[in-house]
Design a protein around this motif. Structure first.
Motif, PDB file in Angstrom:
ATOM      1  N   VAL A  12       3.599  -3.847  -9.637  1.00 37.90           N
ATOM      2  CA  VAL A  12       3.521  -5.250  -9.203  1.00 37.90           C
ATOM      3  C   VAL A  12       2.263  -5.517  -8.373  1.00 37.90           C
ATOM      4  O   VAL A  12       1.626  -6.564  -8.501  1.00 37.90           O
ATOM      5  CB  VAL A  12       4.785  -5.636  -8.405  1.00 37.90           C
ATOM      6  N   THR A  13       1.893  -4.563  -7.512  1.00 41.82           N
ATOM      7  CA  THR A  13       0.787  -4.790  -6.582  1.00 41.82           C
ATOM      8  C   THR A  13      -0.555  -4.252  -7.059  1.00 41.82           C
ATOM      9  O   THR A  13      -1.590  -4.585  -6.491  1.00 41.82           O
ATOM     10  CB  THR A  13       1.090  -4.147  -5.215  1.00 41.82           C
ATOM     11  N   GLY A  14      -0.524  -3.379  -8.075  1.00 41.42           N
ATOM     12  CA  GLY A  14      -1.775  -2.780  -8.537  1.00 41.42           C
ATOM     13  C   GLY A  14      -2.242  -1.611  -7.690  1.00 41.42           C
ATOM     14  O   GLY A  14      -3.371  -1.151  -7.829  1.00 41.42           O
ATOM     15  N   ILE A  15      -1.364  -1.106  -6.808  1.00 44.07           N
ATOM     16  CA  ILE A  15      -1.675   0.059  -5.988  1.00 44.07           C
ATOM     17  C   ILE A  15      -1.448   1.319  -6.823  1.00 44.07           C
ATOM     18  O   ILE A  15      -0.521   1.376  -7.636  1.00 44.07           O
ATOM     19  CB  ILE A  15      -0.776   0.095  -4.738  1.00 44.07           C
ATOM     20  N   ALA A  16      -2.274   2.335  -6.633  1.00 42.37           N
ATOM     21  CA  ALA A  16      -2.077   3.603  -7.327  1.00 42.37           C
ATOM     22  C   ALA A  16      -0.691   4.155  -6.992  1.00 42.37           C
ATOM     23  O   ALA A  16      -0.242   4.049  -5.849  1.00 42.37           O
ATOM     24  CB  ALA A  16      -3.152   4.601  -6.928  1.00 42.37           C
ATOM     25  N   PRO A  17       0.011   4.746  -7.969  1.00 36.72           N
ATOM     26  CA  PRO A  17       1.379   5.216  -7.731  1.00 36.72           C
ATOM     27  C   PRO A  17       1.524   6.165  -6.545  1.00 36.72           C
ATOM     28  O   PRO A  17       2.493   6.057  -5.782  1.00 36.72           O
ATOM     29  CB  PRO A  17       1.742   5.907  -9.050  1.00 36.72           C
ATOM     30  N   ASP A  18       0.577   7.095  -6.356  1.00 32.73           N
ATOM     31  CA  ASP A  18       0.717   8.032  -5.242  1.00 32.73           C
ATOM     32  C   ASP A  18       0.562   7.325  -3.900  1.00 32.73           C
ATOM     33  O   ASP A  18       1.254   7.646  -2.930  1.00 32.73           O
ATOM     34  CB  ASP A  18      -0.271   9.191  -5.356  1.00 32.73           C
ATOM     35  N   ALA A  19      -0.309   6.318  -3.834  1.00 27.28           N
ATOM     36  CA  ALA A  19      -0.462   5.547  -2.597  1.00 27.28           C
ATOM     37  C   ALA A  19       0.760   4.686  -2.331  1.00 27.28           C
ATOM     38  O   ALA A  19       1.214   4.551  -1.186  1.00 27.28           O
ATOM     39  CB  ALA A  19      -1.711   4.678  -2.669  1.00 27.28           C
ATOM     40  N   ALA A  20       1.312   4.091  -3.382  1.00 21.88           N
ATOM     41  CA  ALA A  20       2.493   3.249  -3.233  1.00 21.88           C
ATOM     42  C   ALA A  20       3.652   4.053  -2.662  1.00 21.88           C
ATOM     43  O   ALA A  20       4.335   3.610  -1.728  1.00 21.88           O
ATOM     44  CB  ALA A  20       2.880   2.643  -4.581  1.00 21.88           C
ATOM     45  N   ARG A  21       3.867   5.242  -3.197  1.00 19.30           N
ATOM     46  CA  ARG A  21       4.988   6.050  -2.725  1.00 19.30           C
ATOM     47  C   ARG A  21       4.752   6.569  -1.305  1.00 19.30           C
ATOM     48  O   ARG A  21       5.665   6.565  -0.481  1.00 19.30           O
ATOM     49  CB  ARG A  21       5.240   7.217  -3.675  1.00 19.30           C
ATOM     50  N   LEU A  22       3.508   7.007  -1.015  1.00 17.84           N
ATOM     51  CA  LEU A  22       3.196   7.526   0.311  1.00 17.84           C
ATOM     52  C   LEU A  22       3.450   6.486   1.392  1.00 17.84           C
ATOM     53  O   LEU A  22       4.148   6.741   2.380  1.00 17.84           O
ATOM     54  CB  LEU A  22       1.750   8.002   0.368  1.00 17.84           C
ATOM     55  N   GLN A  23       2.896   5.287   1.226  1.00 18.03           N
ATOM     56  CA  GLN A  23       3.048   4.274   2.263  1.00 18.03           C
ATOM     57  C   GLN A  23       4.487   3.820   2.387  1.00 18.03           C
ATOM     58  O   GLN A  23       4.971   3.529   3.487  1.00 18.03           O
ATOM     59  CB  GLN A  23       2.119   3.082   2.000  1.00 18.03           C
ATOM     60  N   PHE A  24       5.214   3.803   1.286  1.00 24.38           N
ATOM     61  CA  PHE A  24       6.611   3.375   1.335  1.00 24.38           C
ATOM     62  C   PHE A  24       7.479   4.393   2.066  1.00 24.38           C
ATOM     63  O   PHE A  24       8.240   4.047   2.978  1.00 24.38           O
ATOM     64  CB  PHE A  24       7.132   3.158  -0.088  1.00 24.38           C
ATOM     65  N   GLU A  25       7.365   5.652   1.689  1.00 22.82           N
ATOM     66  CA  GLU A  25       8.240   6.672   2.271  1.00 22.82           C
ATOM     67  C   GLU A  25       7.989   6.875   3.759  1.00 22.82           C
ATOM     68  O   GLU A  25       8.930   7.015   4.550  1.00 22.82           O
ATOM     69  CB  GLU A  25       8.073   7.992   1.523  1.00 22.82           C
ATOM     70  N   ARG A  26       6.746   6.893   4.165  1.00 22.74           N
ATOM     71  CA  ARG A  26       6.504   7.202   5.578  1.00 22.74           C
ATOM     72  C   ARG A  26       6.732   6.014   6.509  1.00 22.74           C
ATOM     73  O   ARG A  26       6.871   6.194   7.717  1.00 22.74           O
ATOM     74  CB  ARG A  26       5.107   7.781   5.766  1.00 22.74           C
ATOM     75  N   ARG A  27       6.795   4.815   5.976  1.00 22.64           N
ATOM     76  CA  ARG A  27       7.094   3.674   6.848  1.00 22.64           C
ATOM     77  C   ARG A  27       8.556   3.662   7.295  1.00 22.64           C
ATOM     78  O   ARG A  27       8.869   3.206   8.395  1.00 22.64           O
ATOM     79  CB  ARG A  27       6.761   2.364   6.128  1.00 22.64           C
ATOM     80  N   ALA A  28       9.458   4.134   6.426  1.00 22.20           N
ATOM     81  CA  ALA A  28      10.886   4.218   6.780  1.00 22.20           C
ATOM     82  C   ALA A  28      11.384   2.921   7.428  1.00 22.20           C
ATOM     83  O   ALA A  28      11.952   2.917   8.525  1.00 22.20           O
ATOM     84  CB  ALA A  28      11.128   5.409   7.705  1.00 22.20           C
ATOM     85  N   GLN A  29      11.190   1.816   6.751  1.00 20.93           N
ATOM     86  CA  GLN A  29      11.512   0.510   7.316  1.00 20.93           C
ATOM     87  C   GLN A  29      13.017   0.272   7.426  1.00 20.93           C
ATOM     88  O   GLN A  29      13.793   0.709   6.588  1.00 20.93           O
ATOM     89  CB  GLN A  29      10.902  -0.586   6.445  1.00 20.93           C
TER      90      GLN A  29
END
Length: 312
Positions: A252-269
């Motif tokens: 959806v955002t055009g972010i590279a898959p590894d970057a998308a997962r990294l930022q999502f997992e470590r934010r722990a929102q």
């Protein structure tokens, strides 16, 4: 007789079409501001945009500052915004209030340097040029990083640039560091363009909000409540389906898959209540901005929250 029935059916059909058109025209519209990697991707991935009885008009912004300007101009009804830029917007006269609270791991709100930079710690930022958005959470963390090293910014410390230009300035050597936030931190790291010099842990509260205009809070309250509950449910779903959500976020955002997962997992929102701790943390951030000379007068944050909303 058959001709009469046909005409009657035609009239009824036309009335039904016109009635549906009127209903659509009268349907309420929620003007949603968003930031890259934000709400729309989350809601679409979790299938939480189904069954709406109102229309959502989306506008994406690269950072909180232009989103805050849109809120102030009432070009959008609401949007996601970090603690520091919300304070900055309120101090500038924006007529908005936070109505939902999110807390996350602030690691990715960070000061970045080039991979080959000789800088090793916050103390090494003395006399260096830092790119960031004025009033952003990146700006806030950069100021906090300097303070942690006993340093004060001078007139040449900051270059106020939006994220794409700040990244370019860093990679080309026009600045020594870039203070930014997720997903830009993860994107720069995974692409090999930068490394984290100072992360936001211990410097940032990790708070962010859904903030709405006073007008929207008064006239579209039920819609905002429904939207907020969909976001909370979608957030819960996302952490139960990390691979699926990360893939959807990248698409959806055009972010590279590894970057998308990294930022999502470590934010722990996680979405939390507007409690005494939230108010105290936000007040400390506002007071820090005052001490840094970015606010002209003290901001009492209690009046900047609308506490009448209930997370799902």
């Amino acid at each position: 007789m058959s001709g009469t029935l046909n005409r009657r059916h035609l009239l009824l059909g036309t009335a039904a079409v016109l009635g549906a058109g009127v209903a659509r025209a009268q349907a309420q519209v929620l003007k949603a501001g968003d930031q890259k990697g934000g709400l729309r991707a989350l809601l679409e991935a979790a299938n939480e945009l189904r069954g709406l009885n109102y229309e959502i008009q989306w506008t994406e912004f690269p950072a909180a500052a232009p989103l805050a300007e849109a809120l102030n101009a009432e070009a959008v009804d609401f949007g996601p915004i970090g603690d520091a830029p919300l304070i900055f917007a309120l101090a500038s006269g924006a007529r908005v209030k936070a109505f939902a609270v999110n807390r996350s791991d602030p690691y990715g709100t960070a000061v970045l340097v080039r991979p080959d930079s000789p800088l090793k710690s916050a103390a090494d930022l003395k006399g260096k040029r830092i790119a960031t958005n004025r009033g952003s959470i990146g700006h806030f963390v950069a100021l906090k990083a300097l303070e942690s090293a006993g340093l004060k910014p001078d007139a040449n410390t900051f270059r106020f640039l939006p994220p794409p230009e700040a990244k370019l300035a860093l990679t080309q050597g026009a600045v020594d560091a870039w203070a930014t936030w997720e997903p830009y931190t993860a994107m720069a790291e995974t692409a090999g363009h930068a490394r984290v010099l100072v992360n936001g842990r211990g410097l940032s509260t990790g708070l962010s909000f859904l903030a709405a205009t006073d007008t929207a809070l008064a006239s579209k309250r039920a819609l905002l409540q429904d939207f907020a509950q969909r976001v909370v449910r979608a957030q819960r779903w996302s952490y139960q389906h990390v691979p699926e959500y990360s893939a959807a976020l990248a698409r959806v955002t055009g972010i590279a898959p590894d970057a998308a997962r990294l930022q999502f997992e470590r934010r722990a929102q996680r979405w939390v209540a507007t409690d005494a701790q939230v108010l105290a943390d936000q007040q400390r951030s506002a007071d820090f901005y005052l001490e840094a000379g970015l606010l002209k007068q003290r901001l009492d944050v209690k009046s900047t929250f609308d506490i009448g909303f209930t997370p799902a």
